[in-house]
Write an enzyme that holds these catalytic residues in place. Structure first.
Site, PDB file in Angstrom:
ATOM      1  N   SER A 687      47.566  11.352  28.560  1.00  0.00           N
ATOM      2  CA  SER A 687      47.857  10.841  29.898  1.00  0.00           C
ATOM      3  C   SER A 687      49.311  10.424  30.096  1.00  0.00           C
ATOM      4  O   SER A 687      49.702  10.072  31.209  1.00  0.00           O
ATOM      5  CB  SER A 687      46.945   9.657  30.218  1.00  0.00           C
ATOM      6  OG  SER A 687      47.174   8.604  29.323  1.00  0.00           O
ATOM      7  N   LYS A 730      44.163   0.834  34.164  1.00  0.00           N
ATOM      8  CA  LYS A 730      45.591   1.108  34.268  1.00  0.00           C
ATOM      9  C   LYS A 730      46.164   0.554  35.574  1.00  0.00           C
ATOM     10  O   LYS A 730      47.274   0.019  35.606  1.00  0.00           O
ATOM     11  CB  LYS A 730      45.833   2.616  34.189  1.00  0.00           C
ATOM     12  CG  LYS A 730      45.506   3.218  32.833  1.00  0.00           C
ATOM     13  CD  LYS A 730      45.701   4.736  32.830  1.00  0.00           C
ATOM     14  CE  LYS A 730      45.351   5.337  31.471  1.00  0.00           C
ATOM     15  NZ  LYS A 730      45.496   6.805  31.452  1.00  0.00           N
TER      16      LYS A 730
END
Length: 813
Positions: A687, A730
């Site tokens: 990611s 996140k």
């Protein structure tokens, strides 16, 4: 009768009366009865009636097993009665002597605590015109009642006299219904009818049905008596054997015990195969000498089988509103889990015979997997049993041992059902991902039958050696790592992911649950110790770093212990309010510091976002470009996937170097060093692809990256941005660190629905499809592309919109 009618006429049509719920009884007008009351609400209602005009409303509850019935648990029609005498009265209960006056109906309840008080409407006493039909109904009732008396011998003689003297249809129906032995539902069926002739017809139907039942019952009793006569000889012989055994000193022989066991086996009403098997074991015990080892084995086996709840079930509560209220009281958040079990209750109420799916709660430690299962059991009215599977490596722990082995016993599943005492408990199989495997078998394979709704209706434990129905059991399993659950077992369960708690969720849990729990546990009153929200937030951010709230609870408990010490040592102690500035004195220096953003836009420094087991974190990525020979160096404890993602990012930049104003030969003349700070912490995953591509571009073009922007997304060689996981955590990390804009893959837009509202209000999420859009939003300005003749223009130009084929308009989501 005239006095009763006059008193009835004096009662007003609309009354507000105490309501007394009776269990298994139905009162009728004109009926006088003594009965005991013991429930607190009933005693208070009777006391209120005695203080006033002694009028009380008696009504039957729908279900006898309800311990504290409320308005919806009662029938509507009852009897307005007068308390004639209180034989005994105390706080524990009372004996009342009451007389039923007239029918009444509850229209609404004024209150339900501390006792029931309702608005009562007096039911009208309907009259009828005497005719051939009414006379015929009276005669038919007399005939049916005579037949009933021939079959049922326990009716007092004065009741027969009262039936012959009564000529009014309505009162006759009430009198007979109140004096015959039928269940309270059928008596309520007659009480609900206000029309006298219709009430007589209903009484005839009830009497006819009861006569048929009594006739069959008498026939069965006659057959049973004949069988008893046949068994009488065998009984005398057995008694003689027992007498001989007593003379020989063998008083506790197994023969005497086997007869009692046979009665218990027949009382279970098992299937023919199971009953024959247990009776066969009883016969073995009958012929064995007292004190033999095999006799004790059989006796233990029979006792275990008889203690199982073969047909005993608890009443399941399917009230969705009540269940939702209980789940919300016990736990903050966990929306997915709560919704899933409310759906299970809804399906159960529509299709009671439908077997539910097995639920597996997967999440890090401390997020409430075990405690939510206990709340679900309380909300559904099921018994709760927890079975820990951590470290179980023997198949016999699940399936049991054969009873021929020394020290054999049932498996954990059957033991859990036995412990619950009902065949429909909620069984929590905790830590299912920590099952072991060795030469003794595979317990995960043994669970395949248990956790399959199509098979567990005939689950056979090795010790019991008979099929036991587990289809009514609600199984919930928990796991920390779904990847460690074997594939066939994983396929049988409905997986619900429980992510780590965000800062706001932890703050709410601490405020609503943890502080109150610890204050009670430490004997501290709420006014003696108070936590400010700022202090709790400081504890969460500076003293704990976890996915759940266990460390947070222990930290709060530490403050409570120090406060308890002050309360005991200081006689003048009044109260204390914990504020952020007090935490260092109470808990010591801050353990964790918040990540800080750079003070200015910097070249080659990008804010990435990472998911960890304790929540989201800011992951800075640094890139340095130096003169060299094209070497690529990766540091910071990067995993293999992250290293491959870095190589993919470099290749992606090389494919569009000219458009970015970068020399196509940079990989020959420059060394690139990519570093992720906190090098001792392992990092892996794809990611960070777009973050590394942005940092590399910034370092090669010497254009700073915006300090207030963060990004996450996997990159491909062609510059496409692929979706990632853990967006909720996140996004919370970006919000905590003051990030104003977050770039996310366009395929992750549906995941924004799970993000907290406070994050959505303060962070702008920009969906991106290609790396070009990432660079346009992240770089302080865009470089000019290299001219066709191969010379680059060094001056920088302001940020401009990307081409329409890959640009997505930034929007606050």
């Amino acid at each position: 009768m005239q006095n009763f009618t006059d008193e009835n006429n004096k009662i007003e049509n609309n009354l507000v009366l105490p309501v007394l719920a009776v269990r298994g009884l139905v009162f009728f007008p004109g009926m006088m009865l003594q009965f005991d009351i013991s429930r607190k609400k009933s005693v208070l209602a009777a006391s209120e009636s005695i203080v006033n005009d002694r009028l009380i409303f008696l009504v039957s509850q729908v279900h006898m097993e309800d311990g504290e019935p409320v308005g919806d648990d009662l029938y509507r029609v009852g009897v307005i009665a007068r308390i004639k005498q209180v034989v005994h009265h105390s706080e524990e209960g009372a004996k009342l002597h009451v007389e039923g006056l007239c029918r009444g109906e509850i229209t609404s309840f004024v209150q339900e605590e501390p006792y029931l008080l309702g608005n009562i409407v007096k039911c009208p006493m309907l009259t009828y015109k005497k005719s051939y039909k009414s006379e015929a109904l009276i005669r038919i009732v007399h005939e049916r009642f005579d037949e009933y008396l021939r079959l049922f011998k326990h009716v007092p003689p004065d009741v027969l006299l009262g039936v012959l003297q009564e000529k009014d249809c309505g009162r006759l129906a009430d009198y007979i219904a109140s004096n015959i032995s039928i269940d309270f539902e059928r008596k309520q069926y007659i009480l609900d009818e206000l029309r006298p002739l219709k009430r007589m017809q209903k009484l005839i139907d009830v009497l006819t049905e009861e006569i048929q039942i009594l006739a069959v019952e008498n026939e069965i009793n006659q057959k049973a008596q004949a069988q008893m006569d046949e068994n009488q000889r065998e009984y005398f012989l057995k008694e003689q054997m027992r007498a001989i055994a007593n003379e020989l000193g063998e008083e506790d022989d197994p023969q005497q015990e086997s007869d009692e066991l046979r009665k218990k086996v027949r009382a279970l009403q098992l299937s023919k195969v199971c009953e024959e098997k247990l009776l066969k074991e009883c016969n073995k015990l009958y012929h064995m000498p007292s004190g033999s080892h095999e006799a004790s084995v059989i006796r233990l086996y029979l006792d275990t089988c008889l203690e199982l709840p073969w047909r005993k079930s608890s009443k399941e509560k399917l009230d969705l509103t009540r269940a939702q209220r209980i789940l919300d009281q016990d736990h903050y958040g966990l929306v997915k889990v709560k919704e899933r079990f409310i759906e299970i209750l809804a399906v159960k109420s529509l299709a009671p015979l439908q077997n539910g799916q097995i639920i597996c709660l997967v999440g890090p430690p401390g997020v409430g997997k075990t405690s939510i299962a206990r709340s679900i059991a309380r909300a559904t009215g099921r018994k709760y049993v927890r079975v820990s599977l951590g470290g179980v490596s023997d198949e016999a722990e699940i399936m049991g041992h054969r009873k021929t082995y020394v020290g054999s016993m049932p498996g954990r599943i059957i033991n859990a059902v036995k412990q619950a005492g009902v065949n429909n408990p909620l069984i929590l199989l905790d830590e299912i991902d920590k099952l072991g495997t060795n030469f003794k078998g595979d317990p995960a394979s043994a669970l395949l039958e248990v956790l399959d709704p199509e098979q567990n209706g005939e689950f056979t434990d090795h010790y019991i050696d008979m099929p036991f129905d587990l289809s009514h059991v609600l199984f919930i399993t928990t796991a920390n790592d779904a990847s460690r659950i074997p594939g066939p077992l994983y396929d049988r369960m409905d997986i619900i992911e429980l992510g780590s708690y965000t800062l706001e969720e932890k703050l709410n849990i601490a405020t609503k649950h943890l502080v109150k729990k610890q204050l009670t546990k430490h004997g501290i009153k709420a006014r003696q110790l108070k936590f400010s929200k700022a202090a709790l937030r400081q504890i969460i951010e500076g003293y704990t770093r976890e996915a759940g709230v266990r460390t947070l609870e222990r930290t709060i408990a530490s403050v409570c212990r120090k406060t308890a010490k002050k309360i005991v040592l200081d006689p003048e102690f009044s109260s204390v309010s914990v504020k952020p500035e007090d935490l260092e004195e109470l808990l010591g220096p801050r353990k964790y510091t918040q990540d800080r953003l750079p003070s200015e836009n910097m070249v080659g420094l990008v804010n990435g976002l990472a998911w960890t087991s304790v929540g989201g974190e800011l992951l800075p990525l640094e890139v340095a470009v130096m003169e060299g020979t094209g070497k690529i160096q990766l540091t910071g404890s990067l995993g293999d996937v992250m290293k491959e993602s870095a190589n993919a990012a470099i290749t992606c930049i090389r494919t569009r170097a000219g458009a970015l104003g970068i020399s196509p030969k940079f990989y020959e003349k420059c060394d690139i060093h990519i570093h992720a700070p906190e090098g001792a912490v392992p990092k892996d995953g794809p990611s960070a692809g777009i973050a590394m591509a942005t940092a590399i571009t910034s370092a090669l073009t010497a254009i700073p990256v915006r300090r207030d922007i963060a990004m996450t997304g996997e990159i491909t060689l062609q510059g496409r941005v692929l979706p990632i996981g853990g967006l909720k955590e996140k996004a919370m990390a970006a919000y905590k660190n003051g990030i104003k804009t977050v770039l996310i893959p366009i395929d992750n837009v549906p995941d924004l629905a799970e993000i907290d509202e406070v994050v959505k209000k303060n962070v702008c999420f920009i969906p991106v499809k290609r790396v070009d859009t990432v660079l346009e939003n992240a770089l302080q300005c865009m470089p000019r592309p290299i001219q066709p003749e191969g010379q680059a223009i060094s001056e920088e130009i302001p940020l401009h919109p990307a081409p329409a084929d890959h640009y997505v308009e930034p929007a606050r989501v």
